[in-house]
Design a protein around this motif. Structure first.
Motif, PDB file in Angstrom:
ATOM      1  N   THR A  60     -39.596  -6.806 -44.386  1.00 43.80           N
ATOM      2  CA  THR A  60     -39.859  -8.067 -45.067  1.00 43.80           C
ATOM      3  C   THR A  60     -41.204  -8.620 -44.598  1.00 43.80           C
ATOM      4  O   THR A  60     -42.017  -9.069 -45.404  1.00 43.80           O
ATOM      5  N   TYR A 108     -27.524 -11.101 -42.254  1.00 44.59           N
ATOM      6  CA  TYR A 108     -27.233 -11.387 -40.856  1.00 44.59           C
ATOM      7  C   TYR A 108     -28.314 -12.353 -40.400  1.00 44.59           C
ATOM      8  O   TYR A 108     -29.337 -12.523 -41.069  1.00 44.59           O
ATOM      9  N   GLU A 145     -29.741  -4.308 -40.566  1.00 49.62           N
ATOM     10  CA  GLU A 145     -30.658  -4.452 -41.709  1.00 49.62           C
ATOM     11  C   GLU A 145     -30.733  -3.180 -42.543  1.00 49.62           C
ATOM     12  O   GLU A 145     -30.695  -3.228 -43.775  1.00 49.62           O
ATOM     13  N   ARG A 150     -30.645  -4.813 -34.485  1.00 49.61           N
ATOM     14  CA  ARG A 150     -31.249  -5.311 -35.716  1.00 49.61           C
ATOM     15  C   ARG A 150     -31.241  -4.252 -36.809  1.00 49.61           C
ATOM     16  O   ARG A 150     -30.762  -4.493 -37.925  1.00 49.61           O
ATOM     17  N   GLU A 151     -31.794  -3.091 -36.507  1.00 49.62           N
ATOM     18  CA  GLU A 151     -31.954  -2.094 -37.567  1.00 49.62           C
ATOM     19  C   GLU A 151     -30.606  -1.572 -38.053  1.00 49.62           C
ATOM     20  O   GLU A 151     -30.461  -1.219 -39.218  1.00 49.62           O
ATOM     21  N   SER A 158     -37.921  -8.992 -39.599  1.00 52.68           N
ATOM     22  CA  SER A 158     -37.701  -7.649 -40.142  1.00 52.68           C
ATOM     23  C   SER A 158     -39.061  -6.994 -40.376  1.00 52.68           C
ATOM     24  O   SER A 158     -39.950  -7.593 -40.976  1.00 52.68           O
ATOM     25  N   VAL A 174     -30.979  -6.494 -45.790  1.00 51.94           N
ATOM     26  CA  VAL A 174     -31.694  -7.700 -45.350  1.00 51.94           C
ATOM     27  C   VAL A 174     -30.942  -8.958 -45.763  1.00 51.94           C
ATOM     28  O   VAL A 174     -30.195  -8.967 -46.735  1.00 51.94           O
ATOM     29  N   ASN A 175     -31.172 -10.005 -44.982  1.00 51.59           N
ATOM     30  CA  ASN A 175     -30.613 -11.332 -45.265  1.00 51.59           C
ATOM     31  C   ASN A 175     -29.092 -11.384 -45.222  1.00 51.59           C
ATOM     32  O   ASN A 175     -28.482 -12.295 -45.756  1.00 51.59           O
ATOM     33  N   SER A 215     -37.198   2.898 -41.428  1.00 47.87           N
ATOM     34  CA  SER A 215     -36.637   2.690 -42.767  1.00 47.87           C
ATOM     35  C   SER A 215     -36.719   3.950 -43.619  1.00 47.87           C
ATOM     36  O   SER A 215     -36.285   3.960 -44.762  1.00 47.87           O
ATOM     37  N   ASP A 243     -40.545 -13.737 -40.399  1.00 45.16           N
ATOM     38  CA  ASP A 243     -39.363 -12.919 -40.628  1.00 45.16           C
ATOM     39  C   ASP A 243     -39.466 -11.766 -39.637  1.00 45.16           C
ATOM     40  O   ASP A 243     -40.495 -11.124 -39.539  1.00 45.16           O
TER      41      ASP A 243
END
Lengths: 431, 427
Positions: free
Chosen positions: B142, A170, A161, A157-158, B139, A167-168, A332, B137
């Motif tokens: 987000t 995948y 992202e 995931r990371e 993430s 973001v958005n 992040s 979400d």
């Protein structure tokens, strides 16, 4: 065509940790293209000497940390044109491909830092592939535990992202498929990367709408070189532009810097050169658009005072300012600008500047001659010492008024407090 | 250099250096996994600030938000001990029914939450189950943004920031305080924002300092932040923060007089309680800790976080002065819960609904919401939330803070009824 000294100074602040008057004077007669080639120079992408304490597992945890933190910040402080960008970029990658000492050992996180130093200017595809199998990253995002049957989604995931797409770009299905693709890419008992076939899911997975027996590295190749290439290129270019120039760049600016990046096989050096040659990089929107991160601030303070890490002890101040090297807050990384501004961080900066003023006063000749200058000249001289070449009228006014008063009373306090107040000026806190 | 100068320099530089070394080292080690979860000592210190700024009114409640960053595993926090699906899907990481601290039929708290259990038994802990985002979400960033804005966007203002915007009277830096180095989106309003207070303030620069040369430096720093700088918005913000740090130094310094309780969360909550005790007019406080992103080795790591949470909350209420003991509600939150099915690394991946806690004498204790089905899941294998997280905010805003939740959240949400406001005025 010669380059205006102010533009050279701006470039050296952003593409490094600030240039000395001598460095600026040496570059200004040259054409900007020649200067940028000197600033962005891959031949300086070489590792630092490993601080011996890092490998010493018997040494104190904190001492080992200070050894590697100091080695890096000392390099930032002393690096000339060329190596300075390598260190600035290493700081960028550290905040991009995050791993943290909270979860990873000293040696592994130091090795990752060296990886950024050596590969950071090269191909982004190669860098991303190297990070994917870097032991610190495998540990930090748990891919060392990602096995066939019940995959671990963290890295999958990371890496999409935060590291390559944004973001958005995948779906959750892509995350699940990506995790299967990366299964089996882990660590051996000595903490080295190893691919274990019987832990890998060799079955077909559907990723980005393509069904095949995806293996992890193919996912990164698909993102960086396949159909997602444009998206990924724009994502990286935007993040680099925001770090070096200003946040939220115009799409046209990104178009312009992405073209040579794509044409050069994803060369980060080519992308950075394109950024540093854009007029917008030197334009009004770029000026004052970035707040110095705490690491940049402390390095600038050390450069200005001439004090090294052994005396300035950056590790004492950086936590309070909100940024500890090798210790990003989460995957992040650090954000920028407003993230660094609060009463809380100002107290930390006051402590730091307050400490450095005495050390500089005792042990250096910084600003030693200012007492003979008239107040306006003394103030400008002090601000210039910390790279402030065009101070704001409000800063100058406040400092001149202070200095005039100071000179009527306790003269001895002039020099140390001139150092402190210049460091605490808003001007010196901007990049 | 004259004698007076030498004395001043010695007094200012050397002790700071010595102190800094030990403080940095200790705080750093506290923040690493090596010592995470160390048990906090109970504090004996109570703030005794002589001078209150603008005390809160007799009917004003205070809210403390505790952010559990990284996505807290709700199912291992409030454990569905009576559900066989829980044990089937988490063979290695489930909390045993016999270990959980029962708070109802088939439901128990994580065994490390002994203090919370005692408050539950006293009727002062609301356990809010199945709380999540109706448009989840996965993430971190987000989801965190959505939880912080509370208006269904990832925009620029947080729900407590908009609450601050609506408080009557002028802007007061102490209306909202966050412990740390930066102000989270949660407490950013359109016109107001929280003040960030550190866990340590050294000498600082005060305009009332004993020495005239210190006072003059402080005045200079204030003057640099006296108006627009011409450096742009960030330059103005830095200058204003510098000025604020001078103006606040004298007010906050007494808060740090005694050592803060050790522990990553306990130290923050100790400071938070001192801020309340100082009666500076604070209405909202924020602290955060983590990480709860337990993709691997969940039982040990999560157990340590649970112990930190429990010790931190105990520290907070032990530090709180008796006259404020009924006036504070603590609310926990996290950006999401985690997958029902454990992964192969003895961890859990990103999920949706989770359990929250509301704690305080102004809370009507008990179970609220509903534990979602562990078998009827969404297509990612995640829980279907039973309660929109904004219902929790609406309840706190309307019933505890006496604000207008519709105005703050942009819509009307169910009041969950876990606030017991009469408790507030009795203190």
């Amino acid at each position: 065509m010669p380059t205006p000294p102010l533009a050279v100074a701006h470039l050296l602040r952003r593409a490094g940790f600030g240039g000395s008057p001598a460095e600026i004077a040496a570059l200004a007669p040259l054409d900007i293209k020649v200067i940028v080639d000197k600033v962005v120079n891959s031949s300086f992408a070489v590792p630092l000497a490993d601080p011996p304490l890092v490998a010493d597992k018997d040494a104190d945890y904190w001492d080992r940390y200070v050894a590697m933190s100091s080695a890096w910040l000392e390099r930032m402080r002393t690096a000339p044109v060329g190596p300075a960008l390598v260190e600035k970029l290493t700081l960028f990658w550290h905040g991009h491909f995050c791993s943290s000492l909270e979860k990873v050992g000293h040696q592994a996180i130091w090795n990752q830092n060296q990886l950024f130093r050596v590969m950071g200017l090269g191909s982004f595809r190669d860098l991303a592939q190297a990070v994917a199998v870097d032991p610190a990253m495998l540990r930090y995002l748990d891919n060392d535990r990602n096995t066939k049957g019940s995959p671990n989604e963290n890295w999958a995931r990371e890496s999409m992202e935060l590291f390559t797409l944004g973001v958005n770009q995948y779906s959750q299905d892509d995350v699940v498929a990506g995790a299967k693709a990366w299964s089996g890419h882990g660590l051996d008992k000595d903490g080295r990367y190893v691919f274990t076939a019987n832990r890998h899911d060799f079955g077909a997975k559907t990723l980005f709408g393509i069904t095949k027996a995806w293996n992890g590295p193919e996912v990164l190749d698909e993102i960086t070189l396949g159909d997602k290439k444009q998206t990924s290129a724009r994502f990286i270019a935007t993040k680099l532009w925001s770090f070096f120039a200003y946040p939220n760049p115009e799409p046209a600016v990104i178009d312009a810097v992405v073209a040579p990046y794509l044409a050069s096989n994803l060369s980060i050096a080519a992308l950075l050169k394109a950024i540093f040659l854009r007029p917008e990089f030197y334009g009004p929107k770029a000026k004052g658009a970035l707040v110095r991160s705490p690491i940049e601030y402390v390095v600038a303070a050390m450069k200005g005072t001439g004090l090294g890490c052994g005396i300035a002890h950056p590790e004492w101040w950086l936590e309070g300012m909100g940024q500890q090297p090798f210790y990003p807050p989460n995957v992040s990384g650090w954000r920028q600008n407003g993230y660094w501004i609060s009463a809380s961080t100002q107290w930390a900066k006051t402590s730091c500047a307050g400490f450095l003023r005495w050390k500089a006063n005792e042990g250096t000749s910084v600003l030693a001659g200012t007492q003979a200058l008239a107040a306006p000249a003394a103030v400008r001289r002090a601000l210039a010492q910390f790279g402030v070449d065009t101070p704001s009228a409000s800063t100058v006014k406040a400092m001149e008024a202070w200095l005039r008063q100071e000179r009527t009373t306790t003269k001895w306090a002039e020099r140390p407090n001139l150092i402190m107040l210049a460091l605490l000026s808003p001007d010196a806190q901007l990049a | 250099m004259d004698t007076e100068t030498a004395d001043v320099l010695a007094a200012l530089s050397t002790p700071a250096a010595t102190d800094r070394r030990s403080v940095s080292r200790r705080r750093f080690l506290q923040a690493t996994a090596m010592t995470a979860g160390a048990t906090a000592l109970l504090p004996t210190w109570l703030a005794d600030l002589a001078e209150a700024a603008t005390p809160i009114g007799p009917g004003d409640g205070v809210l403390v938000t505790v952010q559990m960053g990284g996505g807290n595993d709700g199912l291992n926090t409030v454990v569905p001990t009576g559900d066989s699906a829980y044990y089937a899907k988490r063979p290695n990481i489930a909390v045993k029914a016999t270990d959980a601290l029962a708070i109802g039929t088939g439901v128990g708290l994580h065994p490390k939450l002994t203090y919370l259990k005692s408050r539950f038994d006293a009727g002062q802990l609301a356990v809010l189950q199945g709380v999540g985002d109706i448009t989840p979400d996965l993430s971190h960033f987000t989801a965190t943004a959505r939880w912080m804005t509370g208006d269904g966007t990832e925009g620029k203002t947080g729900w407590l920031g908009r609450y601050l915007d609506g408080l009557p009277g002028g802007n007061d830096p102490f209306h909202a305080v966050t412990v740390g180095t930066s102000v989270p989106l949660l407490m950013n309003g359109a016109t107001r924002k929280a003040t960030a207070l550190p866990q340590q303030v050294d000498d600082g620069l005060s305009t009332s300092a004993k020495d005239d040369w210190v006072r003059r430096s402080a005045e200079c720093l204030r003057a640099m932040g006296g108006g627009t700088t011409g450096l742009g918005a960030w330059g103005d913000a830095i200058a204003a923060a510098g000025r604020a740090s001078v103006d606040l130094t004298d007010k906050v310094r007494p808060l740090y007089k005694a050592k803060l309780t050790q522990g990553r969360l306990a130290s923050q909550l100790d400071l938070a309680a001192r801020i309340v005790n100082a009666d500076l007019g604070v209405r909202a406080l924020h602290v955060s800790f983590g990480s709860f992103d337990h993709h691997a080795n969940l039982p040990g790591e999560h157990g340590q976080r649970m112990a930190e949470l429990d010790a931190g909350l105990q520290t907070f209420f032990a530090t709180l002065a008796p006259r404020f003991s009924t006036r504070v509600t603590v609310l926990t939150f996290s950006e999401f819960g985690r997958r029902v099915q454990a992964n192969q690394s003895n961890g859990t991946d990103h999920g949706t609904a989770s359990s929250l806690f509301a704690l305080g004498a102004g809370v009507k204790g008990g179970l609220y919401g509903a534990m979602p089905s562990l078998t009827n899941l969404d297509r990612s294998g995640n829980l279907v939330p039973a309660v929109d997280f904004r219902s929790v905010y609406a309840t706190v805003l309307d019933s505890w803070l006496r604000a207008d939740s519709k105005q703050v959240l942009g819509a009307t949400y169910e009041n969950l009824g876990f606030v017991n406001r009469p408790g507030l005025t009795s203190g």
